[in-house]
Enzyme design. Structure first.
Site, PDB file in Angstrom:
ATOM      1  CB  CYS A   2      -0.880   0.002   1.239  1.00  0.00           C
ATOM      2  SG  CYS A   2      -1.925  -1.446   1.359  1.00  0.00           S
ATOM      3  NE  ARG A  27       4.214   2.101  -1.455  1.00  0.00           N
ATOM      4  CZ  ARG A  27       5.204   2.144  -0.544  1.00  0.00           C
ATOM      5  NH1 ARG A  27       6.337   2.747  -0.842  1.00  0.00           N
ATOM      6  NH2 ARG A  27       5.075   1.592   0.630  1.00  0.00           N
ATOM      7  CD1 TRP A  74      -0.749  -4.907  -4.543  1.00  0.00           C
ATOM      8  CD2 TRP A  74      -0.348  -6.117  -2.718  1.00  0.00           C
ATOM      9  NE1 TRP A  74      -0.237  -6.112  -4.947  1.00  0.00           N
ATOM     10  CE2 TRP A  74       0.017  -6.884  -3.847  1.00  0.00           C
ATOM     11  CE3 TRP A  74      -0.180  -6.673  -1.461  1.00  0.00           C
ATOM     12  CZ2 TRP A  74       0.537  -8.163  -3.747  1.00  0.00           C
ATOM     13  CZ3 TRP A  74       0.338  -7.954  -1.363  1.00  0.00           C
ATOM     14  CH2 TRP A  74       0.680  -8.685  -2.497  1.00  0.00           C
ATOM     15  CG  ASN A 100       2.166  -0.239   3.649  1.00  0.00           C
ATOM     16  OD1 ASN A 100       1.693  -1.288   3.237  1.00  0.00           O
ATOM     17  ND2 ASN A 100       3.446   0.092   3.501  1.00  0.00           N
ATOM     18  N   GLY A 101       0.362  -2.264   5.924  1.00  0.00           N
ATOM     19  CA  GLY A 101       0.872  -3.316   6.812  1.00  0.00           C
ATOM     20  C   GLY A 101      -0.232  -4.316   7.110  1.00  0.00           C
ATOM     21  CD  GLU A 488      17.347 -10.499 -11.988  1.00  0.00           C
ATOM     22  OE1 GLU A 488      17.068 -11.199 -10.991  1.00  0.00           O
ATOM     23  OE2 GLU A 488      16.813  -9.414 -12.222  1.00  0.00           O
ATOM     24  CE  LYS A 492      13.855  -7.939 -13.387  1.00  0.00           C
ATOM     25  NZ  LYS A 492      14.365  -8.557 -12.235  1.00  0.00           N
ATOM     26  CD  GLU A 495      10.080  -9.048 -11.738  1.00  0.00           C
ATOM     27  OE1 GLU A 495       9.432  -8.725 -10.726  1.00  0.00           O
ATOM     28  OE2 GLU A 495      11.305  -8.930 -11.802  1.00  0.00           O
ATOM     29  CG  HIS A 511      21.148 -34.283 -12.831  1.00  0.00           C
ATOM     30  ND1 HIS A 511      21.660 -35.438 -12.304  1.00  0.00           N
ATOM     31  CD2 HIS A 511      22.213 -33.587 -13.302  1.00  0.00           C
ATOM     32  CE1 HIS A 511      22.973 -35.438 -12.403  1.00  0.00           C
ATOM     33  NE2 HIS A 511      23.344 -34.314 -13.014  1.00  0.00           N
ATOM     34  CE  LYS A 610      11.550  -1.289  -7.163  1.00  0.00           C
ATOM     35  NZ  LYS A 610      12.242  -2.059  -8.236  1.00  0.00           N
TER      36      LYS A 610
HETATM   37  C1  AGP Z   1      12.743  -8.257  -8.816  1.00  0.00           C
HETATM   38  O1  AGP Z   1      12.545  -7.742 -10.114  1.00  0.00           O
HETATM   39  C2  AGP Z   1      11.517  -8.150  -7.966  1.00  0.00           C
HETATM   40  N1  AGP Z   1      10.995  -6.830  -7.935  1.00  0.00           N
HETATM   41  C3  AGP Z   1      11.717  -8.763  -6.580  1.00  0.00           C
HETATM   42  O2  AGP Z   1      12.202 -10.076  -6.734  1.00  0.00           O
HETATM   43  C4  AGP Z   1      12.698  -8.011  -5.647  1.00  0.00           C
HETATM   44  O3  AGP Z   1      14.013  -8.148  -6.115  1.00  0.00           O
HETATM   45  C5  AGP Z   1      12.600  -8.634  -4.258  1.00  0.00           C
HETATM   46  O4  AGP Z   1      11.271  -8.454  -3.785  1.00  0.00           O
HETATM   47  C6  AGP Z   1      13.593  -8.035  -3.254  1.00  0.00           C
HETATM   48  O5  AGP Z   1      13.318  -6.664  -3.107  1.00  0.00           O
HETATM   49  P1  AGP Z   1      14.422  -5.760  -2.347  1.00  0.00           P
HETATM   50  O6  AGP Z   1      15.660  -5.783  -3.186  1.00  0.00           O
HETATM   51  O7  AGP Z   1      13.809  -4.409  -2.241  1.00  0.00           O
HETATM   52  O8  AGP Z   1      14.673  -6.397  -0.999  1.00  0.00           O
END
Ligand code: AGP
Length: 615
Positions: A2, A27, A74, A100-101, A488, A492, A495, A511, A610
């Site tokens: 949020c 966010r 959110w 938020n929380g 990675e 990418k 997501e 394997h 985010k």
């Molecule tokens: C990566 O593209 C994502 N947004 C997510 O995996 C992110 O790296 C992860 O949530 C960790 O976030 P941080 O680096 O703010 O701790």
């Protein structure tokens, strides 16, 4: 995650809050709302959807308001509906709360409050806070004290902003586990979940710490009746946080990487010419003192704790640190480490890697390490974040605000910052010679040139990527440092494009995963020349023999690869581990172009936030 924005002052509070909420859209959210005081009345407007949908519902007279709080939700407890959108208020409409929380004991509190006659209208945990604050206020009539009493019985995480008809012009704000920052304007004061909504007005901010309660008025901010002063000055500008003519923040941030890496190097390396001298790296401190030779020579092990992309950067850092400092490094998901009762002692150095500095699981792991007497060093991008305040040392990446949910420049910034740390660590432990240190520093100083060269291939990368945009699944293969890059690249793609993708250590193919190979499965392979090149070529041949389509990220001077694969994307290969930074560029652009072609919400992918500030 949020978003919260609050404004009180001489300006148009509703306009400011709406503009601030738009800066927090990155966010991720599904509904929005605002509360403002109109004369003595509390007005609340909420909408499912975007901030723009909310804006359309706000009456013209709201322009008169000078005090407002707003929220992007959110959904955690309760569906994304208008009735569940924040702000929430008490039954007499005297207190409005945005949150938020997660209030973990909300069910118990709700039952108690209902027995006391409170009538709940939403499914949210947040509504409990509105009724609690109103109840506490009945006995003490002191706004901040009422909030203090309310949070004393709340368990869980929160950032709250509250306004009240009983105290016009005042906003009370507090936090525990979720970030909240106050901004000091002239004749206007602001609160927000992060600095983005605040920086256009003022760089002077105060980051609240857990359980601090502030009262914000137009001319002053107080805590416990005493004035509060700014604790930090934000170093980046509002322009840094704008899209700057790019179609998406993600593309902007991909292109910012070469400049960001140059800035990072200038901040973390005092004088490249003295690379063998510990004083070359002044950014590394623990508890205010420079990293000492004695401490580092006593380090028995390094534990990296992180999630997501930051975890992948940690995997690359492991190879760097083990090479330069000859210290064992283990890389852990914070989410597992914090609950496993790990075997650590004060001789273990814990590295927390996080772009936001607010990831709940990484934070939990850092806190556990501190409880066990370990020193904790955080590699972060957000100054003033919770992890920045709670770690023994902080290394900022200085790559500027990263708005796109998909982490790009933070990933390469983390690798670069950890690379500098690995050099510094090796010098202080006496395991890295001055010439070796100098060579590595030179590699880092020129990596931004290699990044620019990779970015210059954007058209070719886009052309290759679009050939595979309709795939339902994709595999990414790599060995050694190529494996975290494969993870990675897959992260990418999945997501931002929603295509299922999996990163695999290429040595694992036989394997099991090789069973997945068919002509529909694009296989992206990190195939730079190095000690394991022949093995990765074998993997490519195995995939091709089974009808798979192979896209190789290959060395600039590899002449043999062309005949072996379907597509080649070349990067300049300086044969150093810092190549991992350069290889990230095509992986990011592949995901970006496919996601755009599929019409995805690239900067705010579905279901994602985010920063994951809840477990
Ligand atoms: C990566 O593209 C994502 N947004 C997510 O995996 C992110 O790296 C992860 O949530 C960790 O976030 P941080 O680096 O703010 O701790």
């Amino acid at each position: 995650m949020c978003g919260i924005v609050g404004y009180t002052g001489s300006g148009r509070a509703v306009d400011f809050v709406l503009a601030g909420l738009e800066k927090l859209e990155y966010r991720g959210y599904d509904s929005a709302g605002i509360a403002y005081l109109d004369g003595g009345e509390l007005r609340i407007v909420r909408a499912v959807g975007r901030v723009d949908d909310l804006r359309k519902k706000i009456p013209a007279e709201a322009a008169r308001a000078h005090c407002a709080i707003g929220h992007t939700r959110w959904a955690t407890h309760g569906r994304p509906t208008e009735i569940n959108a924040h702000p929430h208020c008490d039954n007499k409409g005297r207190f409005a709360v945005v949150h938020n929380g997660i209030i973990e004991n909300y069910a118990k509190l709700r039952t108690e409050l209902e027995h006391q006659g409170c009538r709940f209208v939403s499914e949210t945990d947040t509504e409990v806070a509105a009724h609690l604050i109103a109840k506490m206020h009945e006995t003490m009539k002191d706004f901040p004290r009422a909030v203090e009493r309310a949070i004393a019985v709340i368990e869980g995480s929160f950032a709250f902003a509250v306004l009240s008809t009983e105290h016009p012009g005042a906003i009370v704000a507090t936090r525990r586990g979720s970030p909240l920052v106050a901004g000091f304007g002239r004749g206007e004061m602001l609160v927000a979940s992060d600095a983005l909504p605040i920086v256009p007005t003022t760089p002077d901010v105060f980051y609240l710490q857990d359980d601090q309660v502030i009262e914000v008025q137009a001319e002053r901010i107080e805590m416990g009746g005493k004035p509060v002063q700014p604790s930090e000055r934000i170093r980046w500008t509002a322009e840094d946080a704008e899209r700057g003519g790019y179609e998406h923040f993600m593309l902007k941030e991909i292109y910012e990487q070469s400049g960001a890496l140059r800035k990072l190097a200038s901040k973390l390396i005092a004088d490249p010419g003295t690379a063998g001298d510990p004083g070359t790296f002044p950014a590394f401190h623990l508890n205010g003192a420079p990293l000492s030779k004695d401490y580092l020579r006593g380090v028995s092990r390094v534990v990296v704790v992180a999630q997501g992309t930051s975890y992948h950067a940690g995997m690359i850092a492991r190879n760097m640190i083990e090479r330069t400092a000859r210290v064992p490094v283990q890389v852990e998901y914070g989410s597992d480490f914090r609950y496993r009762s790990p075997i650590i002692d004060p001789s273990v150095l814990v590295l927390g890697i996080s772009q936001s500095g607010e990831t709940a699981d990484t934070l939990g792991a850092v806190r556990l390490a501190k409880e066990r007497g370990c020193k904790t060093l955080a590699v972060l991008n957000v100054q003033g974040s919770t992890m920045a305040r709670e770690s023994d040392g902080v290394v900022l990446m200085h790559v500027g605000p990263e708005i796109g949910v998909a982490s790009t420049k933070a990933f390469t910034g983390q690798i670069a910052a950890l690379y500098v740390f690995a050099i510094h660590f090796g010098i202080l432990r006496g395991t890295l010679s001055a010439p070796e240190a100098r060579r590595r520093v030179d590699d880092l100083l020129q990596v931004s040139i290699r990044v620019d060269e990779a970015l210059a291939q954007n058209d070719h990368i886009k052309q290759v990527a679009l050939k595979y945009k309709d795939a339902e699944h994709a595999l990414y293969l790599g060995r050694g440092t190529g494996f975290p890059l494969a993870l990675e690249g897959a992260l990418k793609l999945k997501e931002v494009s929603y295509i299922h993708a999996e990163g695999i250590d290429a040595a694992e193919m036989k394997h099991g995963p090789i069973a997945l190979i068919d002509e529909k499965m694009p296989v992206f392979v990190l195939a730079l020349q190095g000690r394991r090149y022949d093995k990765i070529v074998s993997n490519i041949q195995e995939v091709k023999a089974r009808g798979g389509r192979v896209i190789a990220i290959a060395s600039h001077d590899d002449r043999a690869i062309e005949a072996r694969v379907d597509d080649v994307i070349r990067v300049h290969d300086d044969r150093g581990i810092v190549n991992s930074i350069v290889c990230a560029i095509p992986l990011q652009l592949i995901a970006y172009h496919i996601a755009v072609a599929l019409g995805r919400d690239v900067d705010k992918p579905r279901n994602l936030a985010k920063s994951v500030t809840v477990e």
